[in-house]
Design an enzyme around this catalytic site. Structure first.
Site, PDB file in Angstrom:
ATOM      1  N   SER A 166     -30.245  -5.872 -28.114  1.00 43.89           N
ATOM      2  CA  SER A 166     -29.131  -5.191 -27.465  1.00 43.89           C
ATOM      3  C   SER A 166     -28.307  -6.176 -26.637  1.00 43.89           C
ATOM      4  O   SER A 166     -27.074  -6.139 -26.664  1.00 43.89           O
ATOM      5  CB  SER A 166     -29.649  -4.053 -26.579  1.00 43.89           C
ATOM      6  OG  SER A 166     -28.575  -3.283 -26.119  1.00 43.89           O
ATOM      7  N   SER A 204     -24.856   1.402 -26.855  1.00 45.80           N
ATOM      8  CA  SER A 204     -25.553   1.836 -25.644  1.00 45.80           C
ATOM      9  C   SER A 204     -26.583   0.763 -25.318  1.00 45.80           C
ATOM     10  O   SER A 204     -27.456   0.466 -26.140  1.00 45.80           O
ATOM     11  CB  SER A 204     -26.233   3.181 -25.909  1.00 45.80           C
ATOM     12  OG  SER A 204     -26.680   3.764 -24.702  1.00 45.80           O
ATOM     13  N   GLU A 205     -26.492   0.146 -24.148  1.00 45.96           N
ATOM     14  CA  GLU A 205     -27.273  -1.073 -23.918  1.00 45.96           C
ATOM     15  C   GLU A 205     -28.776  -0.832 -23.863  1.00 45.96           C
ATOM     16  O   GLU A 205     -29.554  -1.771 -23.956  1.00 45.96           O
ATOM     17  CB  GLU A 205     -26.806  -1.835 -22.676  1.00 45.96           C
ATOM     18  CG  GLU A 205     -27.077  -1.152 -21.362  1.00 45.96           C
ATOM     19  CD  GLU A 205     -25.808  -0.540 -20.807  1.00 45.96           C
ATOM     20  OE1 GLU A 205     -24.990  -0.054 -21.619  1.00 45.96           O
ATOM     21  OE2 GLU A 205     -25.652  -0.532 -19.581  1.00 45.96           O
ATOM     22  N   ASN A 206     -29.190   0.446 -23.744  1.00 44.71           N
ATOM     23  CA  ASN A 206     -30.632   0.704 -23.791  1.00 44.71           C
ATOM     24  C   ASN A 206     -31.193   0.659 -25.208  1.00 44.71           C
ATOM     25  O   ASN A 206     -32.392   0.872 -25.391  1.00 44.71           O
ATOM     26  CB  ASN A 206     -30.981   2.029 -23.094  1.00 44.71           C
ATOM     27  CG  ASN A 206     -30.191   3.209 -23.619  1.00 44.71           C
ATOM     28  OD1 ASN A 206     -29.019   3.077 -23.964  1.00 44.71           O
ATOM     29  ND2 ASN A 206     -30.811   4.361 -23.693  1.00 44.71           N
TER      30      ASN A 206
END
Lengths: 217, 220, 220, 217
Positions: B90, B48-50
């Site tokens: 990330s 999840s890129e967050n």
């Protein structure tokens, strides 16, 4: 020597026209109490470096609704229709970067680098006006450092020296923005004495933090 | 085929593309549905890129944790072995080639595998978010989308007319009508959806499609 | 003056340069001795480039911890408020201007504030380690060294003859004979050690020294 | 699915002539058991990316003494007189970078950057052969990514998925090298099941790690 101040004392360090780094991703990881204090005091004409548009009633969105934002340097505004409208009406300026580029620009400023080369954005509108370099047969854009006057962090735990620990996905831009502003203020949900956090668990070294304020969960 | 059914078809088909041990990023919308067809036995890790890997399903009502949302802002859980990191890490994961597969939606895809999925905000669109890094950095890019716009005009075009997200990075296009592979020679029609003919697909595609002798039926 | 006494003089004098709240990196050798003259009331945080801030004194014999050494490889302790990080962060701190003062030794310093403190290995020297980053990145660079080589030849020279560590980065030179400030106009003699005359310093310095009307006695 | 293998199985993945990233600072943070296994098997002709010379009987120094090293890419060799002698005799090649540059080169490789601009080394022998760029009146050197065939990490705690936690100053190059090699092997002092490490405390995400072996403290 403790860096703890009241929110009122800390907000007094800000002034109109500042460039403000605000961590967070759709509001998660953004200081809440501090945003409310800025809205209450009405510090305006701000250039805000923030990932997205958040939501109209959350975090950065509150600053927008209160009319305090002159410009956003970010990556995505689609979640905030009020912001989209203000940008379309040219009432708020918008400078967009790919998210990975935005964070590297901030990191470069904090780490004393003159820039980084990224493949992201090559062949797209993002490359406009940038130096393009070819290295080993691959094309990169030169992205320059991005620095701010102040960074407003949010941590789950902070000690009196400014050492910070973030929780879950609220970490996001916090550790990077901590390194790239002249003045760094951290709102912490839980304030402890220096020495209480395991030195291996600290995510932002206290040397980056100038002021610690007590916030809410 | 209704929109829900076609979204499900696309998601199920894409899940079959994933291999054991892979690290996968699923974009917002139809791509998110792919998670419904990933079983623990498949040994897939979702990014999840967050700021984390080990994305799990939505929490039971009342069990949401405020600091734990996905890249769409929805409450989620994490699985054993998950871990959190900052945005720099990330996107180092993304841009550095440590994501095996990224699945994302598109407004247009063209014959060179370029795609458009964001719009210049001055023209009313939201901005690129993390999408450009994902498309450039992931080892394999799969586009999940309806084959045409709502008005029936083709989204698979000779050359993107909208601002592109990246040039020549798409590997596979999965739509409600077909599975199309991007090759050096151009777009190759690999599969058609149940009840859809090759000529149906050709009629709804503006780009040149290479049709090999064997075009399979899409198994979802 | 014996070598130990002169090293102590240098270290004590440099400690007086440090201000409350500063983050300081002390190099190996004489610079390390500066720590002996930093009291808790001074509120100084010591940075160790191998990955932490909050460097404390040496542990009691038998209380060494294998994973906790300073940049010289010696067992150390950390103080309350310390924290550990990786090398990328350690040098982001250094290069990014987050170190207020770095104190390090030198083989030569010149009129422009350039210094040499490493040698090309082919010629027998060890390599630059973290020194080049420290000199370029720290807000203030203080050189701690003997005024001359063992054979009495000057180390403060018009122009470095050895490979330089950085150009024009030195702010202050503290030796067993003098305190010399690097200014835009050149090297200014600020203080002389007890029992040392201005002409003694001039005789042992190859670089041009600006001698102001008032030259104080070095207080350590 | 567990990534745990025996040291013997893991050493079998290495071969002569490899480029090896070895974390550590004067031996602290370097895998011990794995180094011994490489020495025992005699994998040679190695190009090693390692910060310093360590000491003759510690970590990297053992590889040197055993005659397995063809080249060192590092920052400082002064603590190892045997290595200094071998370099002077041209029996081992040496490529030197400032320490902050070395770690950024490795990070760039891991993070998909084409290079970074650093002020370190400008006006010195370090700039030889490099692209020099002026930006905003300041001069920088372009430093390119540095990648390896294999990285050999050392962690205090590791889980079966490869999530790693380092202890104190043993962290150093470990988290960065974890990102920049085709094959990543982690020697862990304490092996636990996936899920036992608090997800906020993980310092290297398991997705970077291919093989986990049990080491010693």
């Amino acid at each position: 020597m403790s860096k703890v101040k009241s929110i009122a004392e800390a907000v007094d360090l800000l002034h109109d026209g500042m460039t403000v780094m605000l961590p967070g991703f759709l509001g998660v990881g953004t200081p809440k109490a501090f945003i409310d204090a800025i809205c209450a005091k009405g510090i305006r004409d701000l250039t805000v470096i923030y990932n997205d548009g958040a939501f109209p009633d959350v975090g950065f969105g509150k600053l927008v609704r209160r009319g305090l934002v002159r410009k956003l340097i970010g990556t995505h505004i689609g979640t905030n229709p009020e912001l989209v409208k203000l940008v379309a009406e040219k009432k708020i300026d918008l400078e967009l970067y790919p998210q990975g580029t935005l964070v590297e620009k901030i990191r470069a400023a904090g780490a004393g680098l003159g820039g980084v080369l990224t493949p992201t954005g090559v062949g797209t509108a993002v490359e406009e006006g940038k130096t393009i370099m070819e290295i080993g047969g691959k094309t990169y854009l030169l992205e320059l450092p991005l620095h701010a006057d102040v960074a407003l962090l949010y941590a789950h735990i902070g000690d009196t020296f400014g050492n910070l620990v973030y929780r879950r996905a609220a970490r996001n831009f916090n550790p990077i923005m901590a390194t790239a502003a002249d003045l760094v203020i951290a709102e912490v949900a839980n304030l402890v004495e220096a020495g209480e956090i395991d030195p291996d668990h600290v995510m932002t070294p206290g040397i980056f933090v100038d002021v610690v304020v007590r916030g809410c969960e | 085929m209704g929109a829900d059914v076609s979204r499900e078809l696309i998601a199920r088909r894409i899940a079959r593309e994933l291999k054991g041990g892979e690290v996968v990023n699923l974009g917002i919308g139809t791509p998110t549905l792919v998670a419904n067809y990933i079983t623990p036995e498949m040994n897939i890790t979702l990014h999840s890129e967050n700021g984390f890997v080990g994305l799990g399903p939505a929490p039971a009502p009342g069990e949401e944790i405020s600091d734990l949302v996905n890249a769409g802002g929805q409450p989620v859980t994490v699985l054993p072995g998950a871990c959190f990191f900052d945005t720099a890490m990330s996107f180092a994961i993304i841009r550095g080639g440590h994501i095996d597969v990224t699945v994302l939606g598109a407004l247009e895809v063209d014959e060179e595998g370029s795609l458009a999925n964001w719009w210049i905000p001055a023209k009313g669109g939201p901005g690129m978010g993390g999408g450009m890094d994902l498309v450039v950095g992931a080892k394999r890019v799969i586009v999940a989308m309806e084959h045409t716009r709502k008005d029936g005009t083709p989204k698979i075009v000779p050359r993107c007319t909208m601002p592109v997200t990246a040039k020549g990075e798409v590997d596979l296009i999965v739509t409600d009508m077909a599975v199309i592979e991007v090759t050096r020679e151009g777009l190759v029609l690999r599969e058609v959806a149940p009840g859809v003919s090759v000529s149906d697909v050709l009629a709804k595609t503006a780009a040149r499609l290479i049709v090999p002798d064997e075009v399979k039926e899409m198994v979802a």
